[in-house]
Enzyme design. Structure first.
Site: not given
Ligand code: SF4
Ligand code: SF4
Length: 308
Positions: A130, A185, A188, A195
Site C-alpha cells: 500500500d 463464486c 452465490c 451489504c
Molecule cells: S459471498 Fe459468495 S459471491 Fe460473494 S465473494 Fe463469497 S463466494 Fe463469492
Molecule cells: S458497506 Fe460493508 S458490506 Fe457493503 S461493500 Fe462496503 S464493506 Fe462490504
C-alpha cells in the site's frame, strides 16, 4: 548484467520461512482493462473523493514503471482471520484487531529479500504494501493466489478474503509463473445480499466485480474526512470499517484462523467506545486504526449508534 533467474520453489519456501501464508509469482506484463475494469470504476466515480486513485494509472497497471526492467511480481499473503470477533456498540473491522499489517508485512518483505539474497546476491526488488500505486488484488489474482469475489476482494481458497497482500516487484525472471484461478463464486451472491448499502456492483459488459465506495461503510468510516457521514449510509454497528460482506462469504466461514484475539485485547478494543483522545491514540498506535483521528472515531461511533 542480466538479473538472476529465481527458482519459484525456493522463493516460496523462503516466503513460508519468513511467515507468509501464501506466495505466488506473476509475469510483470501490464494489466489490461478487460481483466481489471479500473477505467470503468473511475469513470463511474466509484472511487468517491479518493482522487489519488486517479493518479499513476499507468503505474498501477505496469510494474515496469515502478521498477525499470521489472520481470516478475512476487505476491505474498498474510491471513488475519481472528479466533473470535469483538462485541460492543462500536465495532471494528477484523483486519484492524492486531498490529498494522503495513508495518508487519513491510518488515517481512525485507526479511524475504534478505533470504533470497543469501542464494542470489544480485537479486533486486521493490517491496510494496500500500506504499506505492500497484493493484494488490489484481496481482494476487494473476499470481494464482485466488480470484476476485463478488465482494470485490481476493478470495484465497485457504484464507478466504481475510488476507492482507504485499508484493516484491523484481527485475528477476523465474523458472515458473503461476496460473490465475477461475472464480469459484459460482451462483452465490451472499455478499451482495449482505451489504446494507448496495455498494457491490460490476462492470456493465464484462461482469468484473466493482465496489462503489460512495455507498460503502468501510470507505466512509475510514477515508471520509467530512464532519458528518451521509445519512443514507448504514453502518451496521461498525465505527471502523465494515465486515458484513466478508462475514457472509462461505469461503470465510471455512477460512483458517490466523490471529488469536485474547481476552485482554478484546476488552481493550471494546473499551475504545469510552476512550478519550489520549487513550484512543495510545491503544490504536501501530494498528490500522491509527489511520483515523479521534474526531473521526467519535463521529463514526455516534453514527453507528444512531443507525444500529
Ligand atoms: S459471498 Fe459468495 S459471491 Fe460473494 S465473494 Fe463469497 S463466494 Fe463469492
Ligand atoms: S458497506 Fe460493508 S458490506 Fe457493503 S461493500 Fe462496503 S464493506 Fe462490504
Amino acid at each position: 548484467m542480466d538479473s538472476p533467474t529465481l527458482s519459484s520453489a525456493a522463493v516460496k519456501a523462503a516466503a513460508a520461512t519468513v511467515g507468509f501464508d501464501a506466495c505466488g509469482i506473476a509475469a510483470a506484463t501490464p494489466l489490461t482493462e478487460a481483466e481489471w475494469g479500473y477505467a470503468e470504476w473511475l469513470h463511474n466515480g466509484y472511487h468517491a473523493d479518493m482522487v489519488y486513485m486517479e493518479q499513476h494509472r499507468d503505474m498501477r497497471a505496469n510494474p515496469a514503471l515502478l521498477l525499470p526492467g521489472a520481470q516478475s511480481v512476487i505476491v505474498l499473503l498474510l491471513g488475519y482471520k481472528p479466533s473470535r470477533r469483538m462485541e460492543g456498540t462500536a465495532r471494528i473491522a477484523q483486519y484492524a484487531y492486531g498490529e498494522d499489517y503495513h508495518e508487519r508485512i513491510k518488515r517481512m518483505l525485507y526479511q524475504l529479500i534478505a533470504a533470497i539474497r543469501q542464494q542470489l546476491p544480485d537479486f533486486e526488488a521493490k517491496p510494496c504494501v500500500d506504499t506505492v500505486p500497484i493493484s494488490d488484488k489484481q496481482w494476487a489474482r494473476r499470481a494464482g493466489l485466488g480470484w476476485i469475489g463478488r465482494n470485490t476482494l481476493l478470495i484465497n481458497p485457504t484464507l478466504g478474503s481475510y488476507c492482507n497482500i504485499g508484493e516484491l516487484v523484481t527485475t528477476s525472471p523465474t523458472d515458473h509463473y503461476d496460473t490465475p484461478l477461475e472464480s469459484r463464486c459460482s451462483d452465490c451472491q451472499a455478499c451482495i445480499d449482505a451489504c446494507p448499502n448496495q455498494a457491490l456492483t460490476q462492470t456493465a459488459h464484462t461482469g468484473i466485480p466493482l465496489l462503489d465506495a460512495t455507498r460503502c461503510a468501510s470507505y466512509h468510516t475510514v477515508e471520509n474526512r467530512s464532519p458528518q457521514l451521509p445519512p443514507t449510509v448504514h453502518l451496521s454497528g461498525y465505527a471502523f470499517g465494515c465486515d458484513c460482506c466478508q462475514i457472509a462469504c462461505p469461503y470465510n466461514q471455512e477460512a483458517a484462523v490466523r490471529y488469536t484475539l485474547t481476552d485482554e485485547r478484546k476488552t481493550q478494543l471494546e473499551d475504545l467506545a469510552q476512550a478519550d483522545s489520549a487513550t484512543f491514540r495510545h491503544i490504536t498506535k501501530h494498528t490500522a486504526l491509527n489511520r483515523i483521528r479521534h474526531q473521526q472515531w467519535l463521529r463514526n461511533q455516534s453514527a453507528a449508534n444512531a443507525r444500529e
